[in-house]
Design a protein around this motif. Structure first.
Motif, PDB file in Angstrom:
ATOM      1  N   TRP A 128      10.625 -13.830  -5.695  1.00  0.00           N
ATOM      2  CA  TRP A 128      11.246 -12.901  -6.652  1.00  0.00           C
ATOM      3  C   TRP A 128      10.282 -11.766  -7.012  1.00  0.00           C
ATOM      4  CZ3 TRP A 128      16.116 -12.226  -7.950  1.00  0.00           C
ATOM      5  CH2 TRP A 128      17.024 -13.274  -7.750  1.00  0.00           C
ATOM      6  N   GLU A 129       9.011 -12.096  -7.148  1.00  0.00           N
ATOM      7  CA  GLU A 129       8.022 -11.046  -7.424  1.00  0.00           C
ATOM      8  C   GLU A 129       7.987 -10.036  -6.284  1.00  0.00           C
ATOM      9  OE1 GLU A 129       4.152 -12.227  -9.505  1.00  0.00           O
ATOM     10  OE2 GLU A 129       4.723 -14.073  -8.437  1.00  0.00           O
ATOM     11  N   LEU A 130       7.911 -10.542  -5.051  1.00  0.00           N
ATOM     12  CA  LEU A 130       7.832  -9.644  -3.897  1.00  0.00           C
ATOM     13  C   LEU A 130       9.083  -8.775  -3.798  1.00  0.00           C
ATOM     14  CD1 LEU A 130       6.445  -8.624  -1.388  1.00  0.00           C
ATOM     15  CD2 LEU A 130       7.337 -10.596  -0.126  1.00  0.00           C
ATOM     16  N   LYS A 131      10.226  -9.387  -4.040  1.00  0.00           N
ATOM     17  CA  LYS A 131      11.487  -8.642  -3.998  1.00  0.00           C
ATOM     18  C   LYS A 131      11.464  -7.489  -5.006  1.00  0.00           C
ATOM     19  CE  LYS A 131      16.477  -9.530  -4.466  1.00  0.00           C
ATOM     20  NZ  LYS A 131      17.501 -10.578  -4.727  1.00  0.00           N
ATOM     21  N   THR A 132      10.913  -7.752  -6.179  1.00  0.00           N
ATOM     22  CA  THR A 132      10.843  -6.725  -7.222  1.00  0.00           C
ATOM     23  C   THR A 132       9.829  -5.639  -6.867  1.00  0.00           C
ATOM     24  OG1 THR A 132      11.412  -8.414  -8.863  1.00  0.00           O
ATOM     25  CG2 THR A 132      10.518  -6.331  -9.696  1.00  0.00           C
ATOM     26  N   TYR A 133       8.679  -6.031  -6.367  1.00  0.00           N
ATOM     27  CA  TYR A 133       7.661  -5.043  -6.002  1.00  0.00           C
ATOM     28  C   TYR A 133       8.144  -4.153  -4.858  1.00  0.00           C
ATOM     29  CZ  TYR A 133       4.378  -7.705  -8.879  1.00  0.00           C
ATOM     30  OH  TYR A 133       3.746  -8.326  -9.930  1.00  0.00           O
ATOM     31  N   HIS A 182      11.262  -3.397  -4.326  1.00  0.00           N
ATOM     32  CA  HIS A 182      12.263  -2.502  -4.931  1.00  0.00           C
ATOM     33  C   HIS A 182      11.586  -1.349  -5.675  1.00  0.00           C
ATOM     34  CE1 HIS A 182      16.091  -1.388  -6.770  1.00  0.00           C
ATOM     35  NE2 HIS A 182      15.429  -1.286  -7.931  1.00  0.00           N
ATOM     36  N   ARG A 183      10.465  -1.634  -6.299  1.00  0.00           N
ATOM     37  CA  ARG A 183       9.761  -0.612  -7.077  1.00  0.00           C
ATOM     38  C   ARG A 183       8.759   0.189  -6.228  1.00  0.00           C
ATOM     39  NH1 ARG A 183       8.193  -3.499 -12.886  1.00  0.00           N
ATOM     40  NH2 ARG A 183      10.216  -3.100 -13.892  1.00  0.00           N
ATOM     41  N   ASN A 184       8.656  -0.162  -4.969  1.00  0.00           N
ATOM     42  CA  ASN A 184       7.694   0.490  -4.074  1.00  0.00           C
ATOM     43  C   ASN A 184       6.275   0.353  -4.599  1.00  0.00           C
ATOM     44  OD1 ASN A 184       7.106   1.866  -1.684  1.00  0.00           O
ATOM     45  ND2 ASN A 184       7.071   3.852  -2.722  1.00  0.00           N
ATOM     46  N   ASP A 185       5.980  -0.821  -5.156  1.00  0.00           N
ATOM     47  CA  ASP A 185       4.643  -1.123  -5.674  1.00  0.00           C
ATOM     48  C   ASP A 185       3.822  -1.682  -4.506  1.00  0.00           C
ATOM     49  OD1 ASP A 185       2.379  -2.271  -6.808  1.00  0.00           O
ATOM     50  OD2 ASP A 185       3.433  -2.940  -8.612  1.00  0.00           O
ATOM     51  N   LYS A 186       3.108  -0.800  -3.824  1.00  0.00           N
ATOM     52  CA  LYS A 186       2.436  -1.184  -2.585  1.00  0.00           C
ATOM     53  C   LYS A 186       1.285  -2.166  -2.806  1.00  0.00           C
ATOM     54  CE  LYS A 186       3.700   2.921   0.038  1.00  0.00           C
ATOM     55  NZ  LYS A 186       3.208   4.059   0.863  1.00  0.00           N
ATOM     56  N   GLU A 187       0.551  -1.973  -3.875  1.00  0.00           N
ATOM     57  CA  GLU A 187      -0.607  -2.838  -4.106  1.00  0.00           C
ATOM     58  C   GLU A 187      -0.183  -4.294  -4.281  1.00  0.00           C
ATOM     59  OE1 GLU A 187      -4.328  -3.433  -7.262  1.00  0.00           O
ATOM     60  OE2 GLU A 187      -3.019  -1.665  -7.412  1.00  0.00           O
ATOM     61  N   ASN A 188       0.800  -4.532  -5.150  1.00  0.00           N
ATOM     62  CA  ASN A 188       1.249  -5.901  -5.383  1.00  0.00           C
ATOM     63  C   ASN A 188       2.052  -6.445  -4.199  1.00  0.00           C
ATOM     64  OD1 ASN A 188       0.263  -6.658  -8.054  1.00  0.00           O
ATOM     65  ND2 ASN A 188       1.560  -5.004  -8.833  1.00  0.00           N
ATOM     66  N   THR A 189       2.769  -5.565  -3.530  1.00  0.00           N
ATOM     67  CA  THR A 189       3.496  -5.989  -2.336  1.00  0.00           C
ATOM     68  C   THR A 189       2.529  -6.494  -1.277  1.00  0.00           C
ATOM     69  OG1 THR A 189       5.329  -4.449  -2.720  1.00  0.00           O
ATOM     70  CG2 THR A 189       5.022  -5.253  -0.467  1.00  0.00           C
ATOM     71  N   LEU A 190       1.424  -5.770  -1.086  1.00  0.00           N
ATOM     72  CA  LEU A 190       0.439  -6.164  -0.091  1.00  0.00           C
ATOM     73  C   LEU A 190      -0.166  -7.530  -0.424  1.00  0.00           C
ATOM     74  CD1 LEU A 190      -1.185  -5.431   2.429  1.00  0.00           C
ATOM     75  CD2 LEU A 190      -2.851  -4.283   0.931  1.00  0.00           C
ATOM     76  N   GLN A 191      -0.462  -7.757  -1.688  1.00  0.00           N
ATOM     77  CA  GLN A 191      -1.040  -9.042  -2.089  1.00  0.00           C
ATOM     78  C   GLN A 191      -0.096 -10.197  -1.774  1.00  0.00           C
ATOM     79  OE1 GLN A 191      -2.247  -8.966  -6.186  1.00  0.00           O
ATOM     80  NE2 GLN A 191      -3.695  -7.262  -5.894  1.00  0.00           N
ATOM     81  N   LEU A 192       1.183 -10.013  -2.080  1.00  0.00           N
ATOM     82  CA  LEU A 192       2.134 -11.095  -1.854  1.00  0.00           C
ATOM     83  C   LEU A 192       2.490 -11.237  -0.378  1.00  0.00           C
ATOM     84  CD1 LEU A 192       4.428 -10.841  -4.986  1.00  0.00           C
ATOM     85  CD2 LEU A 192       2.998 -12.763  -4.305  1.00  0.00           C
ATOM     86  N   LEU A 244       4.824  -6.186   7.493  1.00  0.00           N
ATOM     87  CA  LEU A 244       4.847  -5.560   6.176  1.00  0.00           C
ATOM     88  C   LEU A 244       3.444  -5.127   5.771  1.00  0.00           C
ATOM     89  CD1 LEU A 244       6.355  -4.743   3.624  1.00  0.00           C
ATOM     90  CD2 LEU A 244       6.145  -7.124   2.814  1.00  0.00           C
ATOM     91  N   MET A 245       2.459  -5.976   5.990  1.00  0.00           N
ATOM     92  CA  MET A 245       1.076  -5.600   5.662  1.00  0.00           C
ATOM     93  C   MET A 245       0.653  -4.366   6.450  1.00  0.00           C
ATOM     94  SD  MET A 245      -1.053  -9.201   5.217  1.00  0.00           S
ATOM     95  CE  MET A 245      -0.532  -9.953   6.751  1.00  0.00           C
ATOM     96  N   LYS A 246       0.992  -4.351   7.727  1.00  0.00           N
ATOM     97  CA  LYS A 246       0.578  -3.221   8.573  1.00  0.00           C
ATOM     98  C   LYS A 246       1.252  -1.922   8.151  1.00  0.00           C
ATOM     99  CE  LYS A 246      -0.580  -2.240  13.366  1.00  0.00           C
ATOM    100  NZ  LYS A 246      -0.653  -2.792  14.735  1.00  0.00           N
ATOM    101  N   SER A 247       2.461  -2.041   7.588  1.00  0.00           N
ATOM    102  CA  SER A 247       3.162  -0.832   7.151  1.00  0.00           C
ATOM    103  C   SER A 247       2.582  -0.259   5.861  1.00  0.00           C
ATOM    104  CB  SER A 247       4.647  -1.149   6.939  1.00  0.00           C
ATOM    105  OG  SER A 247       4.843  -1.961   5.790  1.00  0.00           O
ATOM    106  N   ILE A 248       1.840  -1.069   5.135  1.00  0.00           N
ATOM    107  CA  ILE A 248       1.286  -0.632   3.852  1.00  0.00           C
ATOM    108  C   ILE A 248      -0.153  -0.136   3.985  1.00  0.00           C
ATOM    109  CG2 ILE A 248       0.617  -1.418   1.540  1.00  0.00           C
ATOM    110  CD1 ILE A 248       2.967  -3.401   1.692  1.00  0.00           C
ATOM    111  N   VAL A 249      -0.962  -0.863   4.740  1.00  0.00           N
ATOM    112  CA  VAL A 249      -2.382  -0.492   4.866  1.00  0.00           C
ATOM    113  C   VAL A 249      -2.505   0.797   5.694  1.00  0.00           C
ATOM    114  CG1 VAL A 249      -4.629  -1.212   5.760  1.00  0.00           C
ATOM    115  CG2 VAL A 249      -3.091  -2.903   4.721  1.00  0.00           C
TER     116      VAL A 249
END
Length: 469
Positions: free
Chosen positions: A293-298, A300-310, A334-339
């Motif tokens: 649920w956290e990842l789904k929310t991050y 949605h919010r385009n929160d890259k830092e928290n998305t990468l952690q999860l 997903l990690m590769k798309s963020i870093v």
């Protein structure tokens, strides 16, 4: 024509030829010699000639248990199927009664069999599930009866009283069938007074004290059924308040998370999810659920830092069937798309270090494959050779290091044969030899075959399996 059909036709033919006196004499004689036949025959008069009595059906089941237990007092595995069929013939009488709208007879049959429920479950070896299947079938028929539109009101009330009493008396507690009693009561709770009685019975379970897993399971299950009955007697606000009061119940937390998501209240989604991670920290499956649920929310919010952690968390988390959105492959992408691309190589090295630290060879080899680090892949194989990792090695590595890989495979197969000691393992070893030949190691395979045939003392089963190559 099948043998079964022929016999049915023969029965019809014989019945057309026999007169009533002959049939009566036959029935009397069989009843005198066979108590099971006697009970089945007398059951035809239940509700017509005789008043239905649950104890009669309980006794019939207990008599069957005694018959099948034999001298050792235990129904053996091989006998449980026949025992199942014998008891199910009694349950079939409930089906016949329902078809004929003999509702009280159907209730009596089911009441009598259910009263023997624990005796059925505990009477023998239920490895095949034949004993539990009897109780399951009994409650399936109970639910069918409860949902019969033509069921008279007085019988609905009678079944409600029975089910609420059996639940409160903890009949079949410890098995999920205990909860069938309350499900029946809920389905028949058509007045405020009945609904309040269901709630009171559930509250008795909810207020049970104890830290044991069974207590927690019973409390949370009772809470779920209380929420169900509240949907009949309360408002949506009451139900939501009840779920928040008992948010430690994973089912309730899941419902509340979905409600907050549907309402666009993403702060509440994160609060509930983070609270769940903390509360259920010792239950990895639930922790994964709340992190999702956290990842789904991050996302949605385009929160890259928290998305990468999860994404990293889920990349290293054990695989869970049915969770395709969180697979190793998707999390890596997903990690590769963020870093940032210029930082990716450095980030990959941190993933490799973590995989080493966790001794997670699956993730480690996956990273090597995705990044085409064939030298590192080969170095891992040198240090950790096994037929399984060699079989899964990418073709690119086989192309670059074929001769060395054949030697490693040869060594693994030799080691396997040193440990092999029966025909099944010899057969598996022959399969490995076929793979070695396929990889290009025919000479090595021939040497192993010659060595194994020359082993002393001779092993006929091994030689026989090798001859099949």
């Amino acid at each position: 024509m099948s043998m079964k059909t022929k016999k049915v036709n023969d029965i019809d033919l014989l019945l057309s030829k026999l007169d009533k006196k002959q049939l009566c004499e036959f029935i009397k004689k069989e009843c005198a010699y066979d108590v099971r036949f006697l009970n089945r025959f007398l059951a035809l008069g239940t509700g017509i000639v005789f008043k239905a009595n649950p104890d009669d059906y309980t006794t019939r089941v207990l008599d069957l248990i005694e018959d099948y237990e034999g001298r050792y007092g235990y129904v053996e595995y091989r006998d449980t199927f026949d025992f199942n069929r014998a008891v199910c013939r009694i349950l079939d009488e409930a089906d016949d009664a329902m078809k004929n709208h003999q509702w009280s007879v159907a209730m009596t049959v089911l009441q009598g069999v259910a009263a023997a429920g624990e005796d059925i479950i505990n009477c023998g070896d239920d490895s095949a599930g034949n004993l539990g299947a009897i109780v399951w079938s009994c409650f399936e028929k109970w639910h069918n009866l409860c949902h019969e539109e033509a069921l008279p009101e007085e019988l609905k009330t009678e079944i409600f009283e029975l089910s609420i009493t059996r639940f409160s008396e903890k009949d079949l507690e410890g098995w999920d069938w205990w909860w069938d009693w309350i499900k029946m009561a809920i389905s028949l709770a058509d007045t405020h007074e009945k609904q309040e009685r269901v709630i009171a019975a559930l509250d008795d379970v909810i207020h049970t004290k104890g830290d044991e897993w069974s207590v927690r399971y019973n409390v949370q299950t009772a809470q779920k059924y209380k929420l169900e009955i509240m949907s009949k007697v309360g408002t949506p606000e009451d139900q939501r308040e009840f779920m928040y009061e008992n948010v430690a119940n994973p089912t309730f937390r899941e419902k509340l998370l979905q409600m907050a998501w549907d309402e666009g209240n993403y702060d509440e989604v994160l609060r509930l999810a983070k609270e769940g991670v903390s509360h259920d920290s010792e239950r990895s499956g639930l922790v994964n659920d709340w992190h999702q649920w956290e990842l789904k929310t991050y996302l949605h919010r385009n929160d890259k830092e928290n998305t990468l952690q999860l994404a990293r968390y889920f990349f290293f988390a054990p695989c869970r069937f049915g969770k395709e959105e969180y697979t190793m492959e998707k999390m890596y992408a997903l990690m590769k798309s963020i870093v940032p691309s210029e930082d990716w190589n450095s980030y990959v090295n941190t993933l490799i270090d973590e995989a080493y630290g966790k001794k997670d060879s699956i993730k480690l080899l996956y990273i090597y494959t995705k990044e085409k680090m064939w030298d590192r892949y080969m170095d891992f194989l040198r240090k950790n050779p096994s037929v399984y990792t060699l079989d899964d090695t990418p073709q690119e590595v086989w192309t670059l290091y074929k001769e060395e890989l054949i030697r490693l495979y040869d060594s693994c197969v030799r080691h396997f044969f040193q440990q092999a000691s029966n025909r099944d393992s010899y057969r598996e070893g022959v399969g490995l030899l076929r793979k070695l030949i396929k990889y290009g190691g025919k000479t090595e395979a021939d040497n192993i075959i010659a060595e194994q045939k020359a082993r002393t003392p001779r092993r006929p089963a091994l030689i026989n399996e090798l001859s099949k190559l």
